[in-house]
Design a protein around this motif. Structure first.
Motif, PDB file in Angstrom:
ATOM      1  N   SER A 118       1.033  -0.947  -0.003  1.00 48.14           N
ATOM      2  CA  SER A 118      -0.062  -0.327  -0.084  1.00 48.14           C
ATOM      3  C   SER A 118       0.824   1.158   0.231  1.00 48.14           C
ATOM      4  O   SER A 118       1.952   1.275   0.461  1.00 48.14           O
ATOM      5  N   GLU A 152      -5.287   8.263  -0.169  1.00 47.89           N
ATOM      6  CA  GLU A 152      -6.311   7.000  -0.252  1.00 47.89           C
ATOM      7  C   GLU A 152      -7.611   7.027  -0.921  1.00 47.89           C
ATOM      8  O   GLU A 152      -7.966   6.252  -1.399  1.00 47.89           O
ATOM      9  N   HIS A 198       1.119  10.707   0.162  1.00 50.22           N
ATOM     10  CA  HIS A 198       0.379   9.644  -0.003  1.00 50.22           C
ATOM     11  C   HIS A 198      -1.463   9.731   0.249  1.00 50.22           C
ATOM     12  O   HIS A 198      -1.631  10.322   0.826  1.00 50.22           O
ATOM     13  N   ARG A 227       4.853   5.216   2.370  1.00 48.34           N
ATOM     14  CA  ARG A 227       5.488   6.481   2.341  1.00 48.34           C
ATOM     15  C   ARG A 227       5.917   6.094   4.225  1.00 48.34           C
ATOM     16  O   ARG A 227       7.092   6.863   4.169  1.00 48.34           O
ATOM     17  N   ASN A 228       5.021   5.139   5.062  1.00 50.17           N
ATOM     18  CA  ASN A 228       5.931   5.305   5.743  1.00 50.17           C
ATOM     19  C   ASN A 228       7.428   4.212   6.276  1.00 50.17           C
ATOM     20  O   ASN A 228       8.428   4.907   6.742  1.00 50.17           O
ATOM     21  N   ARG A 274       0.639   3.137   2.513  1.00 51.61           N
ATOM     22  CA  ARG A 274       0.788   3.794   2.887  1.00 51.61           C
ATOM     23  C   ARG A 274       2.254   3.453   3.671  1.00 51.61           C
ATOM     24  O   ARG A 274       2.467   4.202   4.584  1.00 51.61           O
TER      25      ARG A 274
END
Ligand SMILES: *Cc1c(COP(=O)(O)O)cnc(C)c1O
Length: 373
Positions: free
Chosen positions: A316, A335, A333, A321-322, A318
């Motif tokens: 994903s 969603e 990012h 990005r993390n 997310r």
């Protein structure tokens, strides 16, 4: 104790707060690292910063104690020179953001509508909501192109007052073809073309030549991206004198502070320097895009701006990005619909872009290792 809740306008109470980017010192604190180690590629800011002449101009400002020029005389003269448009067709705002807000306050009555083409910049819908306006959403196609036929039909409704098109669009970087903008301008609406990134394209004049023909056209520009002045808040609109006349009436008289004015004038006098950095960013954009395309779990969209949008085909957005954030690299990012599993990476200095590419290759390896276990 007086109850204040019922005093808040109902439609404002309903609004979801806008989530702006997290400032670097806050990010650094969250990550337990030094602010110098944060590579900020999440807000399309200029990695080279402003022209050096800006610091000198700011140091030399004498009249801090006096109000700024409400008529923006020097600024509009300099912008007239830069844009080729008469000063009467120029009005400056505290960022393009202020001009979006003013435009909507000029035309939207409660219950009126705007046409929006998401995925795009969020402020059009946000500012419409503040005016108790409604948004007619005409989603972009999978390649982020515009459905102008549907917009043409939607524009016939008497409650529709304005439409907004970002070109290049944020967050993908695509340009709307001139023919489409031209046809949208025939709609009986205020047609706002947001050219915040126009300096990164092959034609820095964008669609400004259409102002000759369309009194309803408003072109929005900003010093935030190409001139590296996001922190000082300076944008401008190019628009017909007829429309400008009314916008002047509702503008706060001192909306452009003396620092923003001095910095913008210094920037317009340092175009060679700024254009050289734009050329570097454009060439890095192409290098970064090519390197990202070599990663098979990313789909990279073509961009004519100072950022690159990628769709994550495995895992994903997310998570990605993390993972980048753990390396101190901040990207944006998404969603929401049309942008699921997308990250937007602003083009940084060459060494920043190298770090992004290296980090992505490392993340790929880590994924393969976990998959092997
Ligand atoms: C960044 C951005 C703006 C905001 O510009 P400011 O002058 O900083 O308010 C406007 N439109 C788009 C599409 C942007 O990406």
């Amino acid at each position: 104790m007086p109850d204040i809740c019922h005093l808040i306008r109902h439609e404002i109470a309903q609004i979801e707060p806008y989530t702006p980017v997290v400032p670097p010192h806050v990010l650094a604190q969250r990550l337990g690292t030094d602010v110098q180690r944060i590579i900020k590629l999440d807000a399309n800011e200029n990695p080279y910063g402003p022209a050096p002449a800006v610091a000198n101009a700011l140091a030399d400002i004498a009249p801090y104690a006096q109000y700024p020029d409400p008529d923006q005389t020097r600024l509009r003269a300099a912008l007239s020179n830069y844009t080729g448009q008469p000063a009467g067709r120029i009005i400056c705002g505290a960022g393009a953001d202020e001009l979006i807000d003013l435009l909507l306050r000029l035309v939207l009555r409660p219950g009126d509508q705007i046409i929006d083409f998401p995925p795009t910049f969020g402020m059009y819908a946000f500012d419409a909501a503040v005016c108790d306006g409604h948004v007619i959403t005409i989603p972009r196609r999978d390649d982020f192109s515009l459905d102008t036929d549907t917009a043409g039909w939607a524009s016939m409704s008497s409650r529709v007052r304005a439409l907004f098109v970002a070109s290049p669009n944020n967050p993908d970087g695509s340009i709307a073809p001139l023919k489409q903008i031209d046809s949208l301008c025939r709609c009986p609406l205020i047609v706002a073309v947001d050219e915040a990134y126009i300096e990164f394209t092959a034609n820095r004049h964008g669609v400004s030549h259409l102002l000759e023909h369309y009194p309803n056209l408003v072109i929005l520009r900003t010093f935030s991206k190409w001139a590296g002045l996001a922190g000082l808040r300076l944008g401008y609109a190019l628009l017909s004198e007829e429309l400008a006349e009314h916008l002047w009436k509702i503008k706060q008289p001192y909306n452009i502070n003396v620092a923003a004015e001095a910095a913008a004038l210094a920037s317009l006098n340092a175009l060679d320097y700024l254009h050289a950095n734009i050329a570097r960013i454009v060439s890095e954009r192409e290098r970064l895009s090519t390197a990202l395309r070599a990663i098979e779990w990313l789909h990279v969209y073509p961009s004519e701006a100072n950022f690159v949008l990628c769709r994550v085909l495995r895992g994903s957005a997310r998570t990605l990005r993390n993972a980048l954030l753990r390396d101190g690299i901040a990207v944006r990012h998404y969603e929401q619909a049309g942008l699921r599993d997308c990250v937007r990476i602003s083009v940084g200095l060459p060494e920043h872009n190298d770090m992004v590419i290296q980090a992505l290759h490392r993340i790929e390896l880590e994924e393969e290792q976990t998959a092997d276990l």
